[in-house]
Design a protein around this motif. Structure first.
Motif, PDB file in Angstrom:
ATOM      1  N   ASN A 212    -102.618  -8.168 -25.748  1.00  0.00           N
ATOM      2  CA  ASN A 212    -101.930  -7.134 -26.521  1.00  0.00           C
ATOM      3  C   ASN A 212    -102.614  -5.793 -26.355  1.00  0.00           C
ATOM      4  O   ASN A 212    -101.978  -4.768 -26.111  1.00  0.00           O
ATOM      5  CB  ASN A 212    -101.970  -7.479 -28.018  1.00  0.00           C
ATOM      6  CG  ASN A 212    -100.748  -8.245 -28.423  1.00  0.00           C
ATOM      7  OD1 ASN A 212     -99.710  -8.136 -27.783  1.00  0.00           O
ATOM      8  ND2 ASN A 212    -100.875  -9.033 -29.473  1.00  0.00           N
ATOM      9  N   LYS A 215    -102.341  -4.324 -22.781  1.00  0.00           N
ATOM     10  CA  LYS A 215    -101.024  -3.753 -22.485  1.00  0.00           C
ATOM     11  C   LYS A 215    -100.941  -2.318 -22.998  1.00  0.00           C
ATOM     12  O   LYS A 215    -100.454  -1.423 -22.328  1.00  0.00           O
ATOM     13  CB  LYS A 215     -99.926  -4.593 -23.151  1.00  0.00           C
ATOM     14  CG  LYS A 215     -98.541  -4.081 -22.837  1.00  0.00           C
ATOM     15  CD  LYS A 215     -97.484  -4.879 -23.531  1.00  0.00           C
ATOM     16  CE  LYS A 215     -96.114  -4.377 -23.139  1.00  0.00           C
ATOM     17  NZ  LYS A 215     -95.051  -5.017 -23.874  1.00  0.00           N
ATOM     18  N   TYR A 216    -101.458  -2.109 -24.200  1.00  0.00           N
ATOM     19  CA  TYR A 216    -101.356  -0.792 -24.825  1.00  0.00           C
ATOM     20  C   TYR A 216    -102.143   0.267 -24.050  1.00  0.00           C
ATOM     21  O   TYR A 216    -101.662   1.368 -23.835  1.00  0.00           O
ATOM     22  CB  TYR A 216    -101.856  -0.872 -26.274  1.00  0.00           C
ATOM     23  CG  TYR A 216    -101.976   0.483 -26.911  1.00  0.00           C
ATOM     24  CD1 TYR A 216    -100.833   1.207 -27.246  1.00  0.00           C
ATOM     25  CD2 TYR A 216    -103.217   1.057 -27.130  1.00  0.00           C
ATOM     26  CE1 TYR A 216    -100.934   2.464 -27.793  1.00  0.00           C
ATOM     27  CE2 TYR A 216    -103.329   2.316 -27.682  1.00  0.00           C
ATOM     28  CZ  TYR A 216    -102.182   3.018 -28.017  1.00  0.00           C
ATOM     29  OH  TYR A 216    -102.286   4.269 -28.549  1.00  0.00           O
ATOM     30  N   TYR A 239     -95.750  -7.493 -17.569  1.00  0.00           N
ATOM     31  CA  TYR A 239     -95.167  -8.110 -18.763  1.00  0.00           C
ATOM     32  C   TYR A 239     -93.689  -8.455 -18.549  1.00  0.00           C
ATOM     33  O   TYR A 239     -93.203  -9.443 -19.076  1.00  0.00           O
ATOM     34  CB  TYR A 239     -95.337  -7.198 -19.984  1.00  0.00           C
ATOM     35  CG  TYR A 239     -96.742  -7.274 -20.539  1.00  0.00           C
ATOM     36  CD1 TYR A 239     -97.036  -8.072 -21.644  1.00  0.00           C
ATOM     37  CD2 TYR A 239     -97.780  -6.595 -19.927  1.00  0.00           C
ATOM     38  CE1 TYR A 239     -98.324  -8.176 -22.126  1.00  0.00           C
ATOM     39  CE2 TYR A 239     -99.076  -6.684 -20.405  1.00  0.00           C
ATOM     40  CZ  TYR A 239     -99.341  -7.472 -21.501  1.00  0.00           C
ATOM     41  OH  TYR A 239    -100.621  -7.575 -21.971  1.00  0.00           O
ATOM     42  N   VAL A 254     -99.720 -14.720 -26.361  1.00  0.00           N
ATOM     43  CA  VAL A 254     -99.742 -13.467 -27.135  1.00  0.00           C
ATOM     44  C   VAL A 254     -98.707 -13.559 -28.251  1.00  0.00           C
ATOM     45  O   VAL A 254     -97.525 -13.783 -27.985  1.00  0.00           O
ATOM     46  CB  VAL A 254     -99.405 -12.251 -26.228  1.00  0.00           C
ATOM     47  CG1 VAL A 254     -99.277 -10.977 -27.050  1.00  0.00           C
ATOM     48  CG2 VAL A 254    -100.467 -12.082 -25.163  1.00  0.00           C
TER      49      VAL A 254
END
Ligand code: SF4
Length: 319
Positions: A212, A215-216, A239, A254
């Motif tokens: 998570n 990804k950000y 993703y 996730v």
């Protein structure tokens, strides 16, 4: 992010000698490039070699084989001078803000140490820089005279960030910088790292096991398994179009914030533990745990190749 390649791992291997003539193959033939201003996320289970690769790419470890290339030039880490010069360009933020700060030193001395080692500024200017750096990371200037034990985990990680920034590096390896922090503090530290990157044009290798967070913050993500990169793509592409069975299993773990979608989601559990890097499976390293493994997988190791523009994967079954 620019098109300029700042850091490059060129066929890097890192092995550690163990007793009894055994060898631990922590990193095996990794090729990676990181562009100036980019954040490259590096994910995988613990023991997959991501921290060893990070430490090799910022010069703490000398590669057993392969080359570290920085700004287009090979860095010879066996040369004391080159190692010292490189240490001014590349810094690391460690996972554990409790263990990584010397408890006997004041915060000010911890932050100033790198500047002193590299002969930057006189003592008065260094003090001024310490105060500026404390401002930048959201701490008070008065904190310079205190000791690390007087701070919370999040504040200590801010001290670690100020220390890394002190010598004005271009490249920072963030080695699981938020894993030891409370969830409520994690987002603050991530936001701070992101703001600093934008302000200072920093380049990050961001190591994590939490997909998570990666990804950000990441422009591209490399997934590692047992010392090798098995998939590499932009964050959005990875993703949206996950190709490697191991990456798919990691992503399925996730949690989705929507409880209904989370309940409907099919989890792919990876059976068994990561095999020992001393005694890797023959053929594909993931074959002992992969639900799709066939005879060919157990005989030859798949190479990382471009399956779609900019999307690399190492799996025999991906055409
Ligand atoms: Fe699984 Fe075979 Fe692909 Fe390896 S090569 S990930 S064992 S399908």
């Amino acid at each position: 992010m620019t098109n300029e390649i700042l850091v490059q791992a060129d066929h890097i291997c890192k092995y550690f000698k163990l007793g009894g003539g055994r060898m631990l193959h922590a990193v095996e033939d990794v090729n990676l490039t990181i562009h100036r201003g980019e954040t490259l996320g590096l994910v995988g289970e613990s023991g997959c070699g991501k921290s060893t690769l990070g430490r090799t790419m910022m010069g703490i470890y000398t590669p057993t084989k392969g080359r570290l290339i920085y700004g287009g030039k090979e860095v010879d880490l066996t040369s004391k001078k080159q190692r010292f010069d490189f240490a001014k360009k590349a810094q690391i933020i460690f996972q554990d803000p409790y263990a990584s700060l010397d408890p006997r030193m004041t915060v000010g001395s911890i932050i100033a140490e790198g500047m002193e080692i590299h002969g930057m500024y006189d003592a008065a200017k260094r003090q001024e820089r310490v105060a500026e750096l404390l401002d930048i990371v959201g701490l008070n200037r008065e904190h310079a005279n205190r000791f690390p034990h007087e701070f919370s985990g999040g504040q200590r990680q801010r001290i670690g960030i100020a220390r890394a920034l002190a010598i004005e590096p271009e490249f920072i390896v963030c080695d699981e910088p938020i894993s030891a922090l409370d969830v409520s503090i994690q987002a603050q530290v991530i936001n701070l790292l992101h703001e600093l990157q934008v302000k200072m044009g920093l380049t990050y290798l961001f190591i994590a096991h939490d997909l998570n967070i990666v990804k950000y913050i990441s422009d591209r993500i490399a997934v590692m398994y047992l010392g090798s990169v098995v998939e590499l793509a932009t964050s959005d592409e990875l993703y949206a179009n996950t190709l490697h069975p191991y990456s798919r299993a990691l992503l399925s773990a996730v949690p989705i914030p929507d409880p209904e979608k989370e309940a409907e989601k099919k989890r792919q559990i990876i059976e068994g533990d990561v095999p020992s890097p001393i005694n890797k499976p023959k053929g594909c390293a993931f074959s002992s745990r992969c639900p799709l493994a066939c005879d060919a997988c157990r005989q030859s190791a798949p190479q990382l190749r471009e399956a779609a523009p900019g999307h690399f994967v190492a799996c025999h079954l991906v055409k």
